[in-house]
Design a protein around this motif. Sequence first.
Motif, PDB file in Angstrom:
ATOM      1  N   GLU A  74       0.875  -1.164  -0.111  1.00  0.00           N
ATOM      2  CA  GLU A  74       0.020  -0.043  -0.010  1.00  0.00           C
ATOM      3  C   GLU A  74       0.743   1.453   0.129  1.00  0.00           C
ATOM      4  O   GLU A  74       0.589   2.319  -0.822  1.00  0.00           O
ATOM      5  CB  GLU A  74      -0.901   0.047   1.209  1.00  0.00           C
ATOM      6  N   GLN A  75       2.099   1.198   0.650  1.00  0.00           N
ATOM      7  CA  GLN A  75       2.781   2.390   0.690  1.00  0.00           C
ATOM      8  C   GLN A  75       3.551   2.548  -0.662  1.00  0.00           C
ATOM      9  O   GLN A  75       3.564   3.639  -1.105  1.00  0.00           O
ATOM     10  CB  GLN A  75       3.944   2.198   1.979  1.00  0.00           C
ATOM     11  N   VAL A  76       4.051   1.435  -1.136  1.00  0.00           N
ATOM     12  CA  VAL A  76       4.383   1.661  -2.471  1.00  0.00           C
ATOM     13  C   VAL A  76       3.489   2.209  -3.428  1.00  0.00           C
ATOM     14  O   VAL A  76       3.767   3.077  -4.404  1.00  0.00           O
ATOM     15  CB  VAL A  76       5.140   0.304  -2.813  1.00  0.00           C
ATOM     16  N   ASP A  77       2.135   1.845  -3.706  1.00  0.00           N
ATOM     17  CA  ASP A  77       1.310   2.406  -4.252  1.00  0.00           C
ATOM     18  C   ASP A  77       1.051   3.817  -3.999  1.00  0.00           C
ATOM     19  O   ASP A  77       0.892   4.727  -5.074  1.00  0.00           O
ATOM     20  CB  ASP A  77       0.011   1.513  -4.003  1.00  0.00           C
ATOM     21  N   ASP A  78       0.974   4.289  -2.716  1.00  0.00           N
ATOM     22  CA  ASP A  78       0.890   5.662  -2.520  1.00  0.00           C
ATOM     23  C   ASP A  78       1.963   6.497  -3.167  1.00  0.00           C
ATOM     24  O   ASP A  78       1.738   7.690  -3.681  1.00  0.00           O
ATOM     25  CB  ASP A  78       0.749   5.714  -0.888  1.00  0.00           C
ATOM     26  N   ILE A  79       3.197   5.914  -2.827  1.00  0.00           N
ATOM     27  CA  ILE A  79       4.461   6.649  -3.757  1.00  0.00           C
ATOM     28  C   ILE A  79       4.351   6.764  -5.295  1.00  0.00           C
ATOM     29  O   ILE A  79       4.308   7.783  -5.686  1.00  0.00           O
ATOM     30  CB  ILE A  79       5.658   5.767  -3.197  1.00  0.00           C
ATOM     31  N   HIS A 124       1.581   6.726  -6.826  1.00  0.00           N
ATOM     32  CA  HIS A 124       0.277   7.744  -7.218  1.00  0.00           C
ATOM     33  C   HIS A 124       0.714   9.247  -6.916  1.00  0.00           C
ATOM     34  O   HIS A 124       0.196  10.151  -7.579  1.00  0.00           O
ATOM     35  CB  HIS A 124      -0.812   7.172  -6.398  1.00  0.00           C
ATOM     36  N   ARG A 125       1.601   9.354  -6.447  1.00  0.00           N
ATOM     37  CA  ARG A 125       1.927  10.742  -5.887  1.00  0.00           C
ATOM     38  C   ARG A 125       2.735  11.441  -7.167  1.00  0.00           C
ATOM     39  O   ARG A 125       2.517  12.617  -7.293  1.00  0.00           O
ATOM     40  CB  ARG A 125       3.361  11.019  -5.070  1.00  0.00           C
ATOM     41  N   PHE A 126       3.210  10.420  -8.274  1.00  0.00           N
ATOM     42  CA  PHE A 126       3.855  11.085  -9.286  1.00  0.00           C
ATOM     43  C   PHE A 126       2.647  11.141 -10.549  1.00  0.00           C
ATOM     44  O   PHE A 126       3.171  11.747 -11.751  1.00  0.00           O
ATOM     45  CB  PHE A 126       4.817  10.155  -9.749  1.00  0.00           C
ATOM     46  N   ASP A 127       1.588  11.029 -10.443  1.00  0.00           N
ATOM     47  CA  ASP A 127       0.304  11.052 -11.556  1.00  0.00           C
ATOM     48  C   ASP A 127       0.284  12.420 -11.802  1.00  0.00           C
ATOM     49  O   ASP A 127      -0.109  12.723 -12.980  1.00  0.00           O
ATOM     50  CB  ASP A 127      -0.920  10.476 -10.996  1.00  0.00           C
ATOM     51  N   SER A 128       0.401  13.636 -10.756  1.00  0.00           N
ATOM     52  CA  SER A 128       0.346  14.867 -11.319  1.00  0.00           C
ATOM     53  C   SER A 128       1.315  15.266 -12.368  1.00  0.00           C
ATOM     54  O   SER A 128       1.282  16.389 -12.887  1.00  0.00           O
ATOM     55  CB  SER A 128       0.329  15.755 -10.333  1.00  0.00           C
ATOM     56  N   LEU A 129       2.539  14.654 -12.465  1.00  0.00           N
ATOM     57  CA  LEU A 129       3.595  14.915 -13.364  1.00  0.00           C
ATOM     58  C   LEU A 129       3.394  14.380 -14.599  1.00  0.00           C
ATOM     59  O   LEU A 129       3.939  14.522 -15.473  1.00  0.00           O
ATOM     60  CB  LEU A 129       4.785  14.676 -12.742  1.00  0.00           C
ATOM     61  N   SER A 130       2.392  13.456 -14.748  1.00  0.00           N
ATOM     62  CA  SER A 130       2.121  12.872 -16.044  1.00  0.00           C
ATOM     63  C   SER A 130       1.745  13.659 -17.302  1.00  0.00           C
ATOM     64  O   SER A 130       0.872  14.248 -17.221  1.00  0.00           O
ATOM     65  CB  SER A 130       1.207  11.550 -15.936  1.00  0.00           C
ATOM     66  N   PRO A 131       2.412  13.578 -18.310  1.00  0.00           N
ATOM     67  CA  PRO A 131       1.930  14.419 -19.445  1.00  0.00           C
ATOM     68  C   PRO A 131       0.972  13.544 -20.483  1.00  0.00           C
ATOM     69  O   PRO A 131       0.579  14.088 -21.485  1.00  0.00           O
ATOM     70  CB  PRO A 131       3.263  14.608 -20.296  1.00  0.00           C
ATOM     71  N   TYR A 132       0.817  12.350 -20.163  1.00  0.00           N
ATOM     72  CA  TYR A 132       0.121  11.487 -20.885  1.00  0.00           C
ATOM     73  C   TYR A 132      -1.502  11.397 -20.639  1.00  0.00           C
ATOM     74  O   TYR A 132      -2.078  11.960 -19.634  1.00  0.00           O
ATOM     75  CB  TYR A 132       0.427  10.047 -20.789  1.00  0.00           C
TER      76      TYR A 132
END
Length: 258
Positions: free
Chosen positions: A81-86, A88-96
Amino acid sequence: MFSQPAPDTIEQPGSFYFPLLGALITSGGRLLLAMIQRCVQEAGGTYLCCDTDALTIVASKAGGKVQMPEGTPTTKALSWEQVDDIAHRFDSLSPYNREIVPHLLRLTDENYDKNGKQRQVFGLSIAAKRYALYTTRCRRPVCGHRKCVEIVDPKAHGLIFFPPSEQREGGLPKWWWELWRFLLVLEFKQIIEPESNVLMVAGRPLNADFAADLDGLPPWIALPAMMKMRISTPHYLNQMKGKASPSVLSCTLELAIS
């Protein structure tokens, strides 16, 4: 002293030549890896190894302490769960497009079984790009059972330059799988039986008590490690002086000419 004249051919860049793009893509990937490492560190975790575009995080379903071999202090495994949270934190940087690429970071296919269910994967890393991910039927990271270990992702960068065979297994050179199966058996034996006497003779591990090969030793292990090079100019030939025997050089030159 040998000198080589400068070439008289000047390459002209193409219409779409833009060298900064390649540099930015590479540096952007390194920046993302550094950011993931920082997130793992802030969560109190660590990682097994780091590859070109991936980070192998030490994690388990519930998280907790991981006992390390040879008296090494225990380390902390993050929970899935902690790995998933990490991630998902990067989704806001996705240009796709989110409908096509839901997440910028994802777990690799090795983390799932044939039914698509996430499974516990273990790993052994000995150097950069020299690691293997594996599973065990007994679900223990260190196992002494026969045919209990299954390699799911072997890496063998730079271990052998000239392969002992052209056979393939799972789309990869067969010797990668054979080598890591044996390395894991050898590593497990030394962890389970620390008093076992393994002697290295010219890179060949032997059972010192019986002066015999260890079980599972690949048949090609005694072959010399070779590297195929094409010596196409006198400059390359001059660089090899004192680094290779004449018989090897003559053989390489003959192959290059043919």
